[in-house]
Design a protein around this motif. Sequence first.
Motif, PDB file in Angstrom:
ATOM      1  N   TYR A 172       0.835  -1.197   0.000  1.00 45.09           N
ATOM      2  CA  TYR A 172       0.000   0.000   0.000  1.00 45.09           C
ATOM      3  C   TYR A 172       0.876   1.257   0.000  1.00 45.09           C
ATOM      4  N   ILE A 173       1.921   1.247   0.818  1.00 45.45           N
ATOM      5  CA  ILE A 173       2.819   2.403   0.889  1.00 45.45           C
ATOM      6  C   ILE A 173       3.520   2.615  -0.449  1.00 45.45           C
ATOM      7  N   LYS A 174       3.966   1.528  -1.079  1.00 44.82           N
ATOM      8  CA  LYS A 174       4.624   1.652  -2.385  1.00 44.82           C
ATOM      9  C   LYS A 174       3.658   2.193  -3.431  1.00 44.82           C
ATOM     10  N   MET A 175       2.393   1.735  -3.393  1.00 41.73           N
ATOM     11  CA  MET A 175       1.403   2.245  -4.346  1.00 41.73           C
ATOM     12  C   MET A 175       1.154   3.730  -4.102  1.00 41.73           C
ATOM     13  N   GLN A 176       1.057   4.121  -2.847  1.00 39.47           N
ATOM     14  CA  GLN A 176       0.845   5.528  -2.525  1.00 39.47           C
ATOM     15  C   GLN A 176       2.031   6.377  -2.994  1.00 39.47           C
ATOM     16  N   ASN A 188       4.396  10.198  -6.695  1.00 42.85           N
ATOM     17  CA  ASN A 188       5.446  10.541  -7.655  1.00 42.85           C
ATOM     18  C   ASN A 188       4.842  10.912  -9.011  1.00 42.85           C
ATOM     19  N   GLU A 189       3.864  10.153  -9.457  1.00 44.15           N
ATOM     20  CA  GLU A 189       3.195  10.455 -10.731  1.00 44.15           C
ATOM     21  C   GLU A 189       2.488  11.804 -10.642  1.00 44.15           C
ATOM     22  N   TYR A 190       1.842  12.045  -9.534  1.00 47.83           N
ATOM     23  CA  TYR A 190       1.138  13.312  -9.321  1.00 47.83           C
ATOM     24  C   TYR A 190       2.135  14.481  -9.313  1.00 47.83           C
ATOM     25  N   LYS A 191       3.271  14.276  -8.658  1.00 45.52           N
ATOM     26  CA  LYS A 191       4.299  15.323  -8.617  1.00 45.52           C
ATOM     27  C   LYS A 191       4.857  15.595 -10.009  1.00 45.52           C
ATOM     28  N   LYS A 192       5.109  14.534 -10.781  1.00 48.00           N
ATOM     29  CA  LYS A 192       5.610  14.722 -12.146  1.00 48.00           C
ATOM     30  C   LYS A 192       4.609  15.526 -12.975  1.00 48.00           C
ATOM     31  N   ASN A 229       2.296  17.588 -11.862  1.00 45.24           N
ATOM     32  CA  ASN A 229       2.278  18.965 -11.364  1.00 45.24           C
ATOM     33  C   ASN A 229       3.523  19.740 -11.784  1.00 45.24           C
ATOM     34  N   ASP A 230       4.675  19.057 -11.763  1.00 45.13           N
ATOM     35  CA  ASP A 230       5.907  19.713 -12.196  1.00 45.13           C
ATOM     36  C   ASP A 230       5.813  20.126 -13.660  1.00 45.13           C
ATOM     37  N   LEU A 231       5.253  19.254 -14.487  1.00 38.38           N
ATOM     38  CA  LEU A 231       5.103  19.576 -15.905  1.00 38.38           C
ATOM     39  C   LEU A 231       4.174  20.779 -16.073  1.00 38.38           C
ATOM     40  N   LYS A 232       3.060  20.777 -15.355  1.00 38.27           N
ATOM     41  CA  LYS A 232       2.134  21.906 -15.429  1.00 38.27           C
ATOM     42  C   LYS A 232       2.795  23.191 -14.951  1.00 38.27           C
TER      43      LYS A 232
END
Length: 189
Positions: free
Chosen positions: A126-130, A135-139, A141-144
Amino acid sequence: MNWFIKIISSIPVILVTLFFIPILGICLLLIRFLDGDVKKKRRIVLLFFVLGIIILIPMILDKVLQFLKLKNVNIPFLKEIVEAKIYKLEFIKYGKLLIIISVVILIVSLTLKYLFDKLGIGISKYIKMQEAFENEYKKENDLKMRIKQEKAKRTCFIKCPYCGGDNVITEQIGICQYCRRKIINKNYK
């Protein structure tokens, strides 16, 4: 206070308490199990099992000799020990209690270890999935944010040559907000 808990949860105190007040002895044993590492817990379980067997050896030996019908085997004091009132009433019960406690503790500890291992694996997944989701969300957001920063670098305030209105333009060619005519951004890079 810590030394007091260590004293009342010591093995000799637990064994004596189990003999006289079994419930209190079990509670002291649980206190002992709350503090300590796995090797110490295994040694305690093994010690209780071995002590239970040692206490029951005279009875077991007498039963084996009766079963095999060996009456001419003479073991000193075996009959006196087995026929003693305190041995029959108290020590046999105490030996059985020690064996039962050790087996129950072993089963419960193995079950809990299995459950915690499974639970730990589930939690780590669960922690790894979170973390992967974050990380995907940060990437994303970083792109935006980079796109917005690039737009901000290229953003200019331009006065419309036709109507005189102030406009914010992010591209090389924009449209006036007031008169809807095309405006050329000469500062665009």
